[in-house]
Design a protein around this motif. Structure first.
Motif, short mmCIF file in Angstrom:
data_model
loop_
_atom_site.label_atom_id
_atom_site.label_comp_id
_atom_site.label_asym_id
_atom_site.label_seq_id
_atom_site.Cartn_x
_atom_site.Cartn_y
_atom_site.Cartn_z
N GLY A 151 -1.84 3.67 -10.37
CA GLY A 151 -3.24 3.30 -10.30
C GLY A 151 -3.82 3.56 -8.92
O GLY A 151 -3.11 3.96 -7.99
N ASP A 152 -5.11 3.34 -8.80
CA ASP A 152 -5.83 3.57 -7.54
C ASP A 152 -5.80 2.28 -6.72
O ASP A 152 -6.64 1.39 -6.91
CB ASP A 152 -7.26 4.00 -7.84
CG ASP A 152 -8.01 4.41 -6.59
OD1 ASP A 152 -7.53 4.12 -5.48
OD2 ASP A 152 -9.10 5.01 -6.72
N ALA B 11 0.81 -1.22 0.00
CA ALA B 11 0.00 0.00 0.00
C ALA B 11 0.84 1.27 0.00
O ALA B 11 0.56 2.22 -0.74
CB ALA B 11 -0.95 0.00 1.19
N GLY B 12 1.88 1.31 0.85
CA GLY B 12 2.66 2.54 0.98
C GLY B 12 3.33 2.96 -0.31
O GLY B 12 3.23 4.11 -0.74
N ILE B 13 4.03 2.02 -0.97
CA ILE B 13 4.73 2.41 -2.20
C ILE B 13 3.74 2.61 -3.35
O ILE B 13 4.00 3.41 -4.25
CB ILE B 13 5.81 1.40 -2.58
CG1 ILE B 13 5.23 0.01 -2.85
CG2 ILE B 13 6.88 1.32 -1.54
CD1 ILE B 13 6.23 -0.93 -3.51
N ALA B 14 2.61 1.90 -3.33
CA ALA B 14 1.60 2.12 -4.36
C ALA B 14 1.07 3.55 -4.30
O ALA B 14 0.88 4.20 -5.33
CB ALA B 14 0.45 1.12 -4.21
N MET B 15 0.84 4.04 -3.07
CA MET B 15 0.36 5.41 -2.92
C MET B 15 1.44 6.41 -3.29
O MET B 15 1.16 7.44 -3.91
CB MET B 15 -0.11 5.64 -1.49
CG MET B 15 -1.48 5.06 -1.18
SD MET B 15 -2.77 5.71 -2.27
CE MET B 15 -2.62 7.45 -1.96
N ALA B 16 2.69 6.13 -2.92
CA ALA B 16 3.79 7.03 -3.28
C ALA B 16 3.91 7.14 -4.80
O ALA B 16 4.10 8.23 -5.35
CB ALA B 16 5.09 6.53 -2.67
N LEU B 17 3.77 6.03 -5.49
CA LEU B 17 3.83 6.04 -6.95
C LEU B 17 2.63 6.76 -7.54
O LEU B 17 2.74 7.44 -8.57
CB LEU B 17 3.89 4.60 -7.48
CG LEU B 17 5.24 3.89 -7.32
CD1 LEU B 17 5.09 2.40 -7.53
CD2 LEU B 17 6.26 4.48 -8.29
N ASN B 18 1.48 6.63 -6.90
CA ASN B 18 0.28 7.28 -7.40
C ASN B 18 0.37 8.80 -7.27
O ASN B 18 -0.07 9.54 -8.15
CB ASN B 18 -0.96 6.77 -6.66
CG ASN B 18 -2.25 7.19 -7.32
OD1 ASN B 18 -2.32 7.33 -8.53
ND2 ASN B 18 -3.28 7.41 -6.53
N VAL B 19 0.97 9.26 -6.16
CA VAL B 19 1.06 10.71 -5.91
C VAL B 19 2.22 11.34 -6.68
O VAL B 19 2.09 12.40 -7.27
CB VAL B 19 1.22 10.97 -4.40
CG1 VAL B 19 1.45 12.46 -4.13
CG2 VAL B 19 -0.01 10.48 -3.64
N LEU B 20 3.39 10.66 -6.69
CA LEU B 20 4.58 11.24 -7.29
C LEU B 20 5.09 10.43 -8.48
O LEU B 20 6.23 10.63 -8.91
CB LEU B 20 5.70 11.35 -6.25
CG LEU B 20 5.61 12.50 -5.24
CD1 LEU B 20 6.74 12.40 -4.24
CD2 LEU B 20 5.64 13.85 -5.93
#
Length: 302
Positions: free
Chosen positions: A263-264, A206-215
């Motif tokens: 992605g989301d 989850a953490g790196i997926a969100m980091a990739l999604n934001v930045l």
């Protein structure tokens, strides 16, 4: 005599490490107070630059301390092509507290200063927690599955923290570091988590997926780092402090940040499954690489 020498080395290493940490963290803490008193964007940017300089000094101090150990040998591959003007997302296995020292020492001249995802509990450690906040380290509040079943309203809160932390990293080149296993590896934890790996805990995506999604659009590369202490696998941090650490092996694999990694993660189940599979594949490769490194040095020892 050997025990006395190890005890003396431990005391000296701890004392010097504390000294280096105090000399670098006190100015960072004072700068953090300025951030609180003057919440102005220009001031915050200047304070952040100063804090990064002091953290570089801390990394350089640790590097000097490690060089005092005449028995320590480094085996590092994959630093070619790194640049301090780029944005990186770094994922790494987590075996020991020594991992943070190793990453700081070998990467300090190659990439922007590391920003570590930290457990929320570390924020309350006197001085260190505040210094990490002044350095813009993102704190993660991880919830267990049982807790989320009792408090479903908390679901996604840790991911939202990741989003807010990453947004402020868009202003200047940054390296975001995530030990995606969420905890240091032990054989007991491996059994408790029913890990399919021999040397690793299951990764949390989850953490790196969100980091990739934001930045994701700003990350130039994803750094997949593998750390191994083939001759000091049981207690590398203790051996580092006592001068018994003999070899550190680091492999850095530069991966492209493709569109398939954007992605989301929260609402798109198809993307979530594909991302988890991608990360699991990387961890399978990492597990095999650690096996190969251990076998190589075991055979060399014979």
């Amino acid at each position: 005599m050997s025990r006395l020498r190890a005890a003396f080395t431990l005391l000296l290493s701890v004392a010097l490490t504390i000294l280096v940490t105090v000399l670098c963290s006190v100015p960072i803490i004072l700068a953090g107070l300025i951030k609180i008193l003057l919440p102005i964007p220009g001031v915050w940017r200047a304070v952040s630059t100063f804090c990064h300089f002091m953290m570089y000094g801390w990394c350089a101090g640790l590097a000097a301390l490690l060089h005092l150990n005449p028995h320590l040998k480094w085996d590092v591959q994959g630093l070619e092509g790194l640049n301090k003007r780029n944005w990186y997302l770094l994922i790494c296995n987590h075996h020991s507290w020594a991992d943070i020292v190793v990453l700081c020492v070998i990467l300090r001249k190659c990439i922007p200063m590391n920003k570590y995802f930290l457990k929320q509990q570390l924020a309350w450690i006197p001085f260190i927690g505040f210094a990490c906040w002044a350095l813009d380290m993102p704190f993660m509040r991880r919830y267990s599955r049982s807790y989320l079943l009792r408090h479903p309203e908390r679901r996604g809160k840790d991911v939202e923290t990741t989003r807010r932390s990453c947004e402020k990293f868009s202003r200047q080149p940054t390296t975001i570091v995530n030990f995606v296993e969420g905890s240091r590896f032990t054989e007991e934890k491996r059994l408790q988590t029913h890990s399919p790996f021999r040397n690793l805990l299951p990764p949390k995506a989850a953490g790196i997926a969100m980091a990739l999604n934001v930045l994701g659009g700003q990350f130039d590369k994803l750094l997949n780092v593998t750390l191994c202490y083939p001759e000091n696998d049981r207690q590398p941090f203790h051996d580092m402090l006592t001068g018994k650490l003999t070899r550190i092996v680091v492999r850095v694999d530069l991966l492209p940040v493709t569109q398939a990694l954007h992605g989301d993660y929260i609402n798109d189940r198809v993307f979530k499954r594909s991302f988890q599979q991608w990360l699991s594949d990387r961890w399978t490769e990492k597990d095999q690489l650690i096996d190969a490194i251990k076998a190589e040095y075991k055979n060399a020892g014979h």
